[in-house]
Design an enzyme around this catalytic site. Structure first.
Site: not given
Length: 271
Positions: A79, A146
């Protein structure tokens, strides 16, 4: 009282009789009372003891560093490509304030990681112990990584006419870290980040279940107190070691106004 011992040459020699007292007998110490001679440790034994002491000190220092300074994490997913690739180890600093553009490791706010993913990789007891003291990177399946796009009070929206994300009206130039071929977002949205939270997105936008996907369940705004630390470098493999600086585009974002009292979703994203 005198006694004649002998006569030599007509001279009688008189001597005074005396009783000779024999010396007292020497006391022999019982075996249990004898003083033991000091025993010197052999050189290999001394070296082993010193090595053991150094090893214990090193483990304690490593555990303290892991708890309060830095910690290594294994990244299992893509991701954050191409900034961080699967199976790379990242070095996470546990000090300093979170800023826009930082890559952060944080605990699952609730429901971001599926039960299947949580049990996918369970370390054995030895691996768990080595992870605890910081010798092995953490493989915890309860953490995510993230990039921070918005902080309390920030208005984050996508997309403008050029397809860019805007933060407080300022468009971001994400070409330096966005996954090649990805758009800044596959869904339009506009939110105002509430107090004590952050808005996060993966660099591989088409392969990231991030804040955009969790507004609907109420966990899209991630509490700042769930942050474990900021990723500052890729530490393994050695030929892929590099720093993880904050992209320059985030320095152009103007300050945020005071954060609203609660989540403000102006345009809801969809995943």
């Amino acid at each position: 009282m005198s006694r004649a011992h002998a006569a030599r040459g007509g001279i009688t020699v008189l001597t005074r009789s005396s009783t000779i007292t024999p010396p007292p007998p020497r006391h022999r110490a019982e075996p249990s009372q004898r003083r033991a001679a000091p025993v010197r440790s052999s050189r290999p034994v001394r070296l082993a003891r010193e090595f053991g002491l150094v090893l214990v000190i090193a483990l304690v220092v490593a555990a303290l560093l892991r708890a309060f300074v830095v910690q290594a994490f294994l990244v299992p997913t893509g991701s954050m490509e191409n900034t961080i690739h699967p199976d790379q180890r990242i070095i996470v600093a546990k000090f300093g304030d979170v800023q826009r553009g930082d890559i952060v490791v944080f605990e699952d706010p609730g429901g971001w990681i599926s039960p299947a993913e949580q049990v996918a990789s369970q370390p054995n007891p030895l691996e768990r112990a080595l992870q605890f003291v910081g010798i092995l990177p953490s493989t915890s399946t309860g953490h995510l990584v993230k990039r921070v796009i918005g902080l309390p009070g920030d208005t984050v929206g996508c997309c403008d006419r050029q397809g860019r994300i805007r933060v407080n009206g300022q468009p971001l130039d994400e070409a330096s870290y966005l996954f090649s071929g990805d758009a800044p977002s596959q869904t339009n949205f506009k939110v105002v980040v509430p107090p004590g939270t952050m808005w996060v997105m993966g660099d591989h936008r088409s392969n990231s279940g991030d804040s955009r996907c969790h507004v609907v369940d109420g966990t899209g705004f991630v509490p700042l107190d769930l942050v474990t630390g900021r990723a500052v470098a890729v530490g393994w493999p050695l030929w892929q070691v590099h720093r993880l600086p904050v992209p320059a585009t985030f320095t152009t974002v103007p300050p945020a106004p005071p954060a609203p009292g609660g989540p403000a979703v102006i345009r809801r994203p969809h995943c």
